[in-house]
Design an enzyme around this catalytic site. Structure first.
Site, short mmCIF file in Angstrom:
data_model
loop_
_atom_site.label_atom_id
_atom_site.label_comp_id
_atom_site.label_asym_id
_atom_site.label_seq_id
_atom_site.Cartn_x
_atom_site.Cartn_y
_atom_site.Cartn_z
N GLU A 81 45.64 0.42 -22.36
CA GLU A 81 47.06 0.48 -22.01
C GLU A 81 47.57 1.90 -21.80
O GLU A 81 48.68 2.09 -21.29
CB GLU A 81 47.88 -0.22 -23.09
CG GLU A 81 47.69 -1.74 -23.10
CD GLU A 81 48.46 -2.44 -24.19
OE1 GLU A 81 48.84 -1.77 -25.17
OE2 GLU A 81 48.67 -3.66 -24.07
N GLU A 112 27.83 -6.15 -35.17
CA GLU A 112 28.54 -5.28 -36.10
C GLU A 112 27.67 -4.83 -37.27
O GLU A 112 28.03 -3.93 -38.02
CB GLU A 112 29.79 -5.97 -36.64
CG GLU A 112 29.54 -7.11 -37.60
CD GLU A 112 30.84 -7.64 -38.17
OE1 GLU A 112 30.99 -7.58 -39.40
OE2 GLU A 112 31.70 -8.11 -37.39
#
Length: 272
Positions: A81, A112
């Site tokens: 963004e 992960e």
């Protein structure tokens, strides 16, 4: 005995399936009220990390986020963004998620748990001591994130983290930890809820403050935003009108000529 993480503690509510819709929504809302309070307590920690990031970015450094699952997605979202909002290159703030971009939509098994993978991902972007790295992990125990920040510190890279447990392993591996302890989740262990909201708010605060300090906001306006749709073009025209006091037609001409709100305003004011 190993200390149980706050993010894994049992919900303060039980028999959720027996609650009606209003009860579920009201109780979730009650829990969500703890989030801004946790952020308020952590403002000094956030301030320290922001100032450290700014010290690098004002000299041309970049900001990297790493995370897995929800935390990784939030980092990628915040990074993605920044270019449309502040007109910066998409290489200036970089979000990396364990398992690659495919993990944004679908969980990648065991990604992960690989403590070496994050540094391999970061090296693809030629990260260096000119940059800053923020590891995002609600639990503060994610091997991918811990391994990444440890490797970065070994290369003299400034590191920070956003976690939702106090005194977590991740916090001990970074220069500037942020701990947002929001308490047990409404659905036990579902850190996409309060913890995710807290992390999103912290990311908003970090990137917005850094961009303001870098001069990417004038007054309270996004004068460098990308003009990617009609709504934003209309907003840009209004900004030019407010700053230069020209009429709408003139503002449109200025924006069409300069393709930038900032340039349109500055050029017009300079020419007067």
């Amino acid at each position: 005995m190993e200390r149980k993480l706050t993010t894994e503690q049992a919900s303060d509510y039980n028999n959720l399936e027996k609650m009606d819709t209003f009860e579920l929504l009201s109780n979730m809302n009650t829990e969500d009220r703890t989030v801004p309070l946790a952020l308020e307590k952590a403002i000094p920690q956030i301030e320290n990390l922001v100032d450290a990031i700014y010290s690098k970015m004002k000299d041309g450094g970049r900001l990297f986020y790493i995370g897995a699952g929800t935390s990784g997605r939030l980092g990628v979202l915040d990074a993605s963004e920044c270019p449309p909002t502040y007109g910066v290159p998409d290489t200036m703030v970089v979000g990396i998620i364990a398992g690659g971009d495919g993990a944004l939509r679908k969980a990648v098994e065991n990604a992960e748990d690989n403590a070496e993978l994050a540094w391999e991902d970061l090296k693809k972007h030629n990260i260096s001591s000119k940059d800053a790295l923020v590891g995002i992990a609600a639990s503060g125990t994610t091997p991918y994130v811990i391994g990444g920040v440890k490797a970065a510190r070994d290369q003299s890279i400034i590191t920070g983290c956003i976690t939702c447990n106090a005194d977590s392993p991740l916090s001990h591996e970074v220069d500037f930890p942020i701990e947002l302890v929001v308490g047990p989740e409404f659905v036990t262990g579902s850190t996409r809820m309060k913890a995710g909201t807290a992390q999103k708010l912290a990311l908003n605060m970090i990137s917005t403050t850094v961009m303001i300090k870098l001069g990417r906001v004038r007054g309270n306006k996004m004068v460098d935003m990308q003009l990617s749709n009609k709504k934003l073009v209309t907003r840009g025209v209004q900004m030019i009108m407010n700053e230069t006091h020209v009429d709408e037609a003139t503002a449109k001409l200025l924006l069409n000529e300069h393709k930038s709100i900032r340039k349109a305003i500055d050029t017009y004011n300079f020419s007067k």
